[in-house]
Design a protein around this motif. Structure first.
Motif, PDB file in Angstrom:
ATOM      1  N   GLN A  15      92.757 -15.901   4.668  1.00 16.39           N
ATOM      2  CA  GLN A  15      92.517 -14.720   3.830  1.00 16.39           C
ATOM      3  C   GLN A  15      91.449 -15.028   2.786  1.00 16.39           C
ATOM      4  O   GLN A  15      90.575 -14.206   2.511  1.00 16.39           O
ATOM      5  N   ARG A  96      97.744 -11.983   9.630  1.00 12.84           N
ATOM      6  CA  ARG A  96      98.955 -11.197   9.887  1.00 12.84           C
ATOM      7  C   ARG A  96     100.004 -12.031  10.625  1.00 12.84           C
ATOM      8  O   ARG A  96     101.182 -12.050  10.243  1.00 12.84           O
ATOM      9  N   GLN A 123     104.100 -11.416   0.348  1.00 19.23           N
ATOM     10  CA  GLN A 123     103.402 -10.124   0.384  1.00 19.23           C
ATOM     11  C   GLN A 123     102.302 -10.051  -0.664  1.00 19.23           C
ATOM     12  O   GLN A 123     101.244  -9.479  -0.418  1.00 19.23           O
ATOM     13  N   ASN A 127      98.335  -9.323   0.299  1.00 15.55           N
ATOM     14  CA  ASN A 127      97.672  -8.105  -0.170  1.00 15.55           C
ATOM     15  C   ASN A 127      96.665  -8.330  -1.293  1.00 15.55           C
ATOM     16  O   ASN A 127      96.116  -7.385  -1.823  1.00 15.55           O
ATOM     17  N   ARG A 128      96.395  -9.594  -1.610  1.00 18.18           N
ATOM     18  CA  ARG A 128      95.459  -9.857  -2.696  1.00 18.18           C
ATOM     19  C   ARG A 128      94.042  -9.467  -2.291  1.00 18.18           C
ATOM     20  O   ARG A 128      93.685  -9.475  -1.125  1.00 18.18           O
ATOM     21  N   ARG A 129      93.229  -9.151  -3.269  1.00 21.08           N
ATOM     22  CA  ARG A 129      91.853  -8.727  -3.035  1.00 21.08           C
ATOM     23  C   ARG A 129      90.846  -9.661  -3.698  1.00 21.08           C
ATOM     24  O   ARG A 129      89.663  -9.411  -3.684  1.00 21.08           O
TER      25      ARG A 129
END
Length: 130
Positions: A15, A96, A123, A127-129
């Motif tokens: 990620q 994922r 989670q 979901n970090r940006r």
């Protein structure tokens, strides 16, 4: 817990590699493509080396490797190479899958606050940006 941490760590790193090339600069808080400019051999690079077949893509990857990185003006070309060769989509799928595996490992732990906190943490990382 060891398997949970292994899968979560892999998901986190892939990620991170993705965010470095796909996030908006203002969200990331640092220049986009830093890994490309620094010559880091990320999951994205390794996958590109396995998948790229066009002479132009192979040449760009060879330049990346021999120069230990690329100048900032070549970052968009590298992002396009990743996209063209399905590496971005593959990375998202890999994140994922590792996240799901990490979450499934939590099922071996007793119900309780600690397990809930680890599930939340999983989670949050996914979901970090930035």
């Amino acid at each position: 817990l060891c398997q949970y941490a292994r899968h979560l760590g892999l998901a986190f790193q892939i990620q991170d590699d993705l965010l470095d090339i796909t996030a908006a600069a203002d969200e990331l808080g640092k220049p986009i493509g830093g890994d490309v400019m620094e010559g880091k051999r990320t999951w994205l690079v390794v996958q590109s080396l396995e998948r790229a077949t066009s002479p132009q893509d192979r040449q760009l990857l060879a330049r990346f490797l021999s120069n230990k990185g690329l100048p900032p003006e070549d970052v968009p070309a590298m992002r396009e190479l990743y996209q063209r060769n399905g590496v971005i989509d593959a990375a998202q799928e890999e994140v994922r899958l590792h996240t799901e595996r990490a979450e499934s490992e939590l099922q071996h732990l007793p119900e309780g606050e600690a397990r809930q906190m680890l599930a939340w943490f999983t989670q949050m990382l996914l979901n970090r940006r930035f």
